[in-house]
Structure formats: structure tokens, C-alpha cells
Design a protein around this motif. Structure first.
Motif, PDB file in Angstrom:
ATOM      1  N   GLU A 166      -3.421  -6.341  14.779  1.00  0.00           N
ATOM      2  CA  GLU A 166      -4.570  -6.042  13.917  1.00  0.00           C
ATOM      3  C   GLU A 166      -5.924  -6.253  14.579  1.00  0.00           C
TER       4      GLU A 166
ATOM      5  N   GLU B 234      -0.964  -3.109   9.987  1.00  0.00           N
ATOM      6  CA  GLU B 234      -1.966  -3.701  10.894  1.00  0.00           C
ATOM      7  C   GLU B 234      -3.388  -3.377  10.432  1.00  0.00           C
TER       8      GLU B 234
ATOM      9  N   HIS C  95      -4.829  -5.556   7.694  1.00  0.00           N
ATOM     10  CA  HIS C  95      -5.445  -6.810   8.147  1.00  0.00           C
ATOM     11  C   HIS C  95      -6.956  -6.699   8.315  1.00  0.00           C
TER      12      HIS C  95
ATOM     13  N   GLU D 164      -1.015 -12.779   6.270  1.00  0.00           N
ATOM     14  CA  GLU D 164       0.243 -12.014   6.277  1.00  0.00           C
ATOM     15  C   GLU D 164       0.817 -11.760   4.891  1.00  0.00           C
TER      16      GLU D 164
ATOM     17  N   TYR E 154       5.140 -13.756   5.104  1.00  0.00           N
ATOM     18  CA  TYR E 154       5.003 -12.321   4.861  1.00  0.00           C
ATOM     19  C   TYR E 154       5.748 -11.945   3.577  1.00  0.00           C
TER      20      TYR E 154
HETATM   21 ZN   LIG Z   1       0.495  -8.845   9.938  1.00  0.00          ZN
END
Ligand SMILES: [Zn+2]
Length: 524
Positions: A276, A312, A315, A334, A386
Motif C-alpha cells: 500500500e 492495497e 489502505h 488491516e 485482517y
Molecule cells: Zn493490507
């Protein structure tokens, strides 16, 4: 519901690396100018970082960081060399006089050497592209930016802006973060590429992408989109990178304007899956939908989009604009960004698919340790940050129980905390204040304990009641949940004490909305 095993005491090295100690806390970073030369054939890097900071406490010493594989050639302050002391990855710089509170100072840290390639993506990796040309990339979130350049390597304090100047052999291009300022032929076989970052940036987001890149560009409204791919992949990139526009539209819909507008948005092809890097998102997902061509959540939805572009880039909102102040609370990056994936699905294909997608993550959750790791030691939380992170946020949405309200809340959360470094407590306080609810025990159960809540249900047909309660670690946990008795859905608010619901039924006729709430259900 056992307590997690006691953590071993952090080592001296972990504390130096992770603590926001006196010589970090005594100053506020303002600006970096990283000005380096990269020699691909020797795998060698040299140059300097100019560091400008403001003193918050009067002191004679500050802490920087640089991996011990790299030499410090000198540290200059007003053109005079400073003394410094290296202690594993830490570099303590000493000043001949006391630096005053509120004053701004600038030092130049000259360094050189052969950086150590290590960690998931190498931190800095000197590779060759498929045609045998040099291809050098950095991705150092795991081990830290001090793997390849000297900086104040922690999460709490960010430079407010940054210049990045990278000299590379004439036949190569360097793509770094921020807006492209220009390039200069240095007359010795090297060309310097200059980039300007006009927003606060996490150290690990600062990146080099050096290769035989071809550039193409596009726009979304007045936002410049710049894309870089190897010549052989240009056609594939032109097709696949189209998805960036829908991604940006989706996230702008939920959270507001792309947060790094002056710097633009970039996608850059790299040899690893992706990262990211702020305003310079790197991409290595084979120009195919899914995640490395897999159906990532296993429910047939992942293959509808390119996971790396969607994740990504998410982010940019959570991770880069809203950042955690300690690596322990990385779920703010995340967990939220994984939830952004499902918002993308919802934006494109509706809530039902989004729920299916989110619940597809259940199989990846381990529930072996809490999502929030030990603070102050640069600890890495488990991968549950996550998967359980997004399942928790989906649960929180169901607790709010009003989608319109939920969308306003997450929009406002982003707007309140963008360009700030925050901790979980800030997120909890925001939700508590805005909802008037006490959501702290719910956050704590999901983030600070390893086990998810278990809803215990005991139908008693003779008494025409169902007994129910939560089995959790948090005594004040009282999360509402939807259950259906004989197909009749209702919202109940169990606590850790037994309560009873008037209903005559058998256990098979009780259902719990487990697609809305990430909980275990125990019926007996
Ligand atoms: Zn990530």
C-alpha cells in the motif's frame, strides 16, 4: 475462555525498536529529504537523509534508526559533525548544546552500504525482471524503513512532507511516492528522479521502484492517475488498471475524497504481490482477478475483481491516511481495509454479496491470540487482524442496526482521523460518543481476547421458555443479536446472566443470524 499465555519479556532490542521512548518523544518530525544513489549491479546504496524536527522537550539527544548492515558515514548539524552512538538498530545522535523546546532543527545523516535483504518481500530487493533487466523494489512494512534508510523508525510520528531523490543508471526509472517533480541527468551515467510527498507519510510507505518502467496516465475527474509497468506488460496493465477507477469511486462514495489528491494516485508493477505504499500502490497480482489467481474468500466473489488493486488501494484511506500509532493496533489498517473490500463488493454487487464475501473469511480466522498485540515492542499482530477484523466490523454494523447511520459513522470516523496516528481507544471513544452506546466491552471482547462471543441457548419445552446468555471474557458484554424462533426473527439483548424468552420450541427451530454477527452458538 482461558487467558492468553504470558508473553515473554521484550528484549532490549525490541524495546529500542518499538518503544516511544524519551529520545523519540522529545521531538516532532517535520520533514525528510531522502537523497540517495542506488547501484543495482553492486546492490549498493549511498546518500543522505535530511531530517527536520521540532523539539517538544529540551534535550541533547534524539533517537534515529538504521539497520546495522548499513554504515553511517557522518551526521552533520549546521555543517559540523555530530557524535552518535549505535545500539543494535538504534542510532542516538548527540548535540553539543541543549536543543530548545519549540525550535526547529535540521540534520543530515549520510550513509552507505549493502542493505540486508530480509523479510516477506525482502525489505529492499535487488532483482531482475523476466527480460533480465535490473528491477529493484522496497517493501519494508514488516521489518521497517530503517532496513534501507536512516529515519525515526516508529509509527507514532510521521514527517509532514517529504522529498525523495533517487539517482539510478540512465536506462532505468525510479518511481517513488508523491508527485513527480522532474529528472536530471547527472552526467555520470546516472539520472536523478525527484518526487515530492505533500502529506504525512508512514516511514514504511516510502518506496523505491526502480526498473525499465513504461508510463501511461489517466484521470478520474481532476485526480491524476499514473501507471507504471514493464514494457512487455503494458497492454495487460492498461486493461487491468482500469479497475482503479471503480475502486476510487467506491471508496470516495463511502469515505470522501481520495486523501492524497495533490500527490495523485499511482499503480506500479512489482515482482511481489503488492503493497500500500502511499500514493504509489505497488502491484504484482498477475494482471488477473482474484488474489494471485485464487478465489481468495472461496465464495465465488473474489474472482470478480483484482484483489490487490482493491485491497492495497483501500489502505490509502485506512493505513496511510488514518494510521495506527503503534504496530500493536495494526488492525486499524488491516481489519478496516479488509472491511473496505466488502464495501467495494457492496458498492458493485450489493449487500448480499458483500455479506457472503465477508463471511467467506471465517475459515481463515484462528482465534488463537488477540488481534491487538503487545504495545511498545514493534509487535506484529496475528493474521486474525485482517479476517476477524472485518468480521468484527460487520458485527459492529449489525449492532448499530441501521445501515444509513453506519455509513455516516464510518465516513465521519475517516474524516475525523485522516492524517492522524491513532490507537484503538480513539476508535472506541468515537463510536461510543457518536452512538451514545457503551460499545467498549464489544470492542474489547473481539480485539483484546482470543475467543469470540458464544451465545448459549437452552430451550426448555416444558416451561415454554428459551434460556440464553453470552459466554465471554468481558463481564459487561451485552451485545444485541438477531435470533429466529420458529422462523420469527427478533432482536434480543443477552448478557452474561441467564435470561429467558417465552417460546415453546426445540433447538433445531432456533436460528441465529450468524452472517450478521461473528459469534459461536451453543445449543443444548
Ligand atoms: Zn493490507
Amino acid at each position: 475462555m482461558q487467558a492468553a499465555a504470558a508473553k515473554p519479556q521484550p528484549t532490549r532490542e525490541e524495546k529500542l525498536r518499538g518503544e516511544y521512548g524519551r529520545y523519540r518523544a522529545n521531538n516532532d518530525l517535520l520533514y525528510y529529504h531522502l537523497d540517495i544513489r542506488v547501484d543495482p549491479d553492486r546492490k549498493y546504496i549511498s546518500g543522505k537523509n535530511t531530517i527536520r524536527f521540532k523539539m517538544l522537550q529540551a534535550d541533547t539527544r534524539i533517537q534515529l534508526d538504521l539497520h546495522s548492515a548499513l554504515n553511517i558515514d557522518k551526521v552533520l548539524f549546521a555543517a559540523r559533525p555530530l557524535n552518535y552512538e549505535r545500539d543494535s538498530g538504534a542510532v542516538f545522535v548527540d548535540f553539543p548544546q541543549t536543543l530548545s523546546v519549540g525550535k526547529t532543527y535540521s540534520i543530515d545523516v549520510y550513509y552507505s552500504g549493502y542493505p540486508a535483504e530480509s523479510g516477506r518481500f525482502g525489505s529492499i530487493a535487488f532483482k531482475k525482471d523476466p527480460a533480465g533487466r535490473n528491477w529493484i523494489n522496497t517493501a519494508c512494512e514488516e521489518l521497517g524503513a530503517s532496513m534501507w534508510w536512516p529515519n525515526k523508525d516508529q509509527w507514532r510520528d510521521e514527517a509532514d512532507s517529504m522529498e525523495i531523490s533517487v539517482a539510478v543508471p540512465n536506462d532505468l526509472v525510479d518511481v517513488s511516492n508523491g508527485t513527480f517533480v522532474g529528472k536530471k541527468d547527472l552526467g555520470d551515467g546516472y539520472t536523478r528522479w525527484d518526487w515530492l510527498v505533500q502529506y504525512p507519510i508512514n516511514n514504511y510507505d516510502v518506496s523505491l521502484n526502480i526498473g525499465k518502467y513504461e508510463h501511461f496516465s489517466d484521470r478520474l475527474g481532476d485526480l491524476p492517475l499514473d501507471y507504471y509497468a514493464l514494457p512487455e506488460d503494458l497492454d495487460k496493465a492498461k486493461k487491468q488498471f482500469e479497475q482503479a477507477k471503480t475502486m476510487l469511486e467506491a471508496y470516495q462514495h463511502y469515505f470522501g475524497e481520495y486523501p492524497f489528491k495533490k500527490d495523485g494516485y499511482k499503480l506500479i508493477e512489482v515482482p511481489y504481490s503488492g503493497m500500500e505504499h502511499q500514493s504509489a500502490v505497488t502491484y504484482g497480482n498477475h494482471f488477473a482477478n482474484g488474489y494471485l489467481e485464487r478465489d481468495w474468500t472461496g465464495v465465488g466473489i473474489s474472482l470478480l475483481f483484482d484483489f490487490i488493486i482493491i485491497h492495497e488501494s483501500g489502505h490509502e484511506w485506512f493505513g496511510n491516511a488514518v494510521s495506527a500509532a503503534d504496530r500493536s493496533d495494526m488492525w486499524i489498517h488491516e481489519g478496516w481495509t479488509t472491511y473496505l473490500e466488502s464495501l467495494y463488493v457492496e458498492y458493485r454487487w450489493g449487500k448480499e454479496d458483500a455479506l457472503k464475501y465477508t463471511n467467506g473469511y471465517k475459515g481463515k480466522v484462528k482465534n488463537q491470540e488477540p488481534i491487538i498485540a503487545q504495545r511498545g515492542v514493534n509487535a506484529t499482530p496475528p493474521a486474525d487482524q485482517y479476517f476477524k477484523g472485518t468480521l468484527f466490523l460487520n458485527t459492529l454494523r449489525s449492532v448499530i442496526n441501521d445501515d444509513q447511520k453506519w455509513f455516516v459513522l464510518i465516513h465521519d470516523l475517516f474524516q475525523k482521523f485522516k492524517y492522524h496516528n491513532i490507537m484503538t481507544e480513539d476508535v472506541v471513544a468515537f463510536f461510543n460518543e457518536r452512538t451514545g452506546m457503551n460499545l467498549t466491552p464489544i470492542f474489547d471482547q473481539y480485539l483484546r481476547h482470543k475467543d469470540i462471543p458464544a451465545l448459549e441457548l437452552k430451550p426448555d419445552e416444558a416451561q415454554h421458555v428459551i434460556f440464553y446468555r453470552w459466554v465471554v471474557d468481558e463481564p459487561a458484554f451485552a451485545m444485541p443479536i438477531r435470533i429466529a424462533v420458529n422462523e420469527h426473527w427478533q432482536l434480543v439483548v443477552p448478557t452474561t446472566q441467564w435470561q429467558k424468552l417465552p417460546a415453546a420450541t426445540e433447538k433445531d427451530r432456533i436460528r441465529v443470524a450468524t452472517e450478521l454477527y461473528y459469534v459461536d452458538v451453543a445449543k443444548d
